[in-house]
Design a protein around this motif. Structure first.
Motif: not given
Lengths: 199, 199
Positions: B127-136, B154-171
């Motif tokens: 659902p997170l990947v879908a939100r990032v891909a669809s909600e700008g 965190g590592h896993y999410l970064t990998d999964r989110l990479r195709p969306t081109g979103v910037q991923v940061t961490r605390l």
């Protein structure tokens, strides 16, 4: 700021009033139970409602129970000539858990505290004297906290009970100074009760 | 042995299940509230019943609220391009109390734990990947616990989110190793959020 809903906030606020739960633990508790409304929240709501409706104070000894006289006062196996005087219902529960007292109880509802403004008329002292005078009581065991107020109360009760001729005893030293009966281990409670001595 | 009534016993048992309350503290809590049924017990019963009936999980972010989407997701003042990913609702509450995040949230419902048998399909990752891909979404802030499982997630999410081109940061480091977000003070949370860095 949008945090969580009014319903959750109210629940946190009410739980945080319980002794032992601060606001932070109340929040964690609410989070935990929100996840399982059927298993925890609704049963807890129901138990609270039922207890509030059902529980009353025993008009004889001051215990909390669903009936008055309470189950202890009604129990034919308890020695009716032996009354153990405690400060509060928590102390009564502690003695019952330790299974060391086979008589009845009398809950004072506090201890005398000249500084705190608690006088004899604020406690169930007159009802105790009346019970002793009318019910053929042979011994009154003072199981009061080992504090200054507890000792004051013990002296006062001894004086008030003297005209009735009843034997007044108190728990043996063994109760830690400043300690509350409610948090004592069963062994200490048992030893203190066994070694009780005449006042 | 006659101790206290079934109603009281059941209430003690249910309260003792709350995190932070053992059996002894539950007993003390019950004793305290039995004395004031109108002021504490019935309101608490009502608050539990209402919360159980009203609270649901936000289908967008996973927050607990009385409405879905939740108040945060509906708030027009929140930055919709900024999503803060947290392990649980308690972490979301902590960040809201600190008033340091002006975007939306995404509650994972846990962290990946190969040893604990928690895999990606057990968490709200798709659902997170879908939100990032669809909600700008422009930036995803990973506000995960500073534990091994948190880092794995965190590592896993970064990998999964990479195709969306979103910037991923961490605390920022500043979250104590092994610490849970939920119990951090607001200042540390604010500092860690301000100093967040690209993964």
């Amino acid at each position: 700021m949008t945090t969580h809903s009014d319903e959750i906030e109210r629940l946190v606020g009410l739980l945080a009033r319980l002794p032992g739960l601060g606001r932070r633990s109340a929040r964690r508790a609410v989070l935990r139970i929100l996840g399982e409304p059927e298993r925890v929240m609704l049963p807890l709501a129901e138990a609270l409602r039922e207890a509030a409706a059902a529980v009353r104070r025993c008009e004889s000894c001051g215990n909390l129970d669903t009936a008055s006289p309470c189950a202890i006062c009604r129990d034919p196996r308890r020695e009716r000539g032996l009354i153990c005087v405690v400060e509060g219902v928590g102390d009564l529960w502690a003695l019952e858990r330790a299974q060391v007292h086979r008589g009845l109880y009398h809950v004072l509802g506090g201890t005398l505290s000249p500084l705190g403004g608690v006088g004899p008329e604020d406690l169930a002292i007159q009802p105790l004297v009346a019970r002793v005078a009318s019910e053929g009581v042979e011994e009154v065991i003072l199981a009061l906290p080992a504090t200054v107020d507890g000792a004051t109360t013990g002296h006062y009760l001894t004086d008030r009970l003297r005209p009735t001729g009843v034997q007044v005893t108190r728990l043996a030293q063994g109760v830690p100074i400043g300690g509350s009966l409610e948090v004592l281990d069963d062994g200490t409670l048992a030893a203190a009760l066994r070694a009780r001595r005449a006042v």
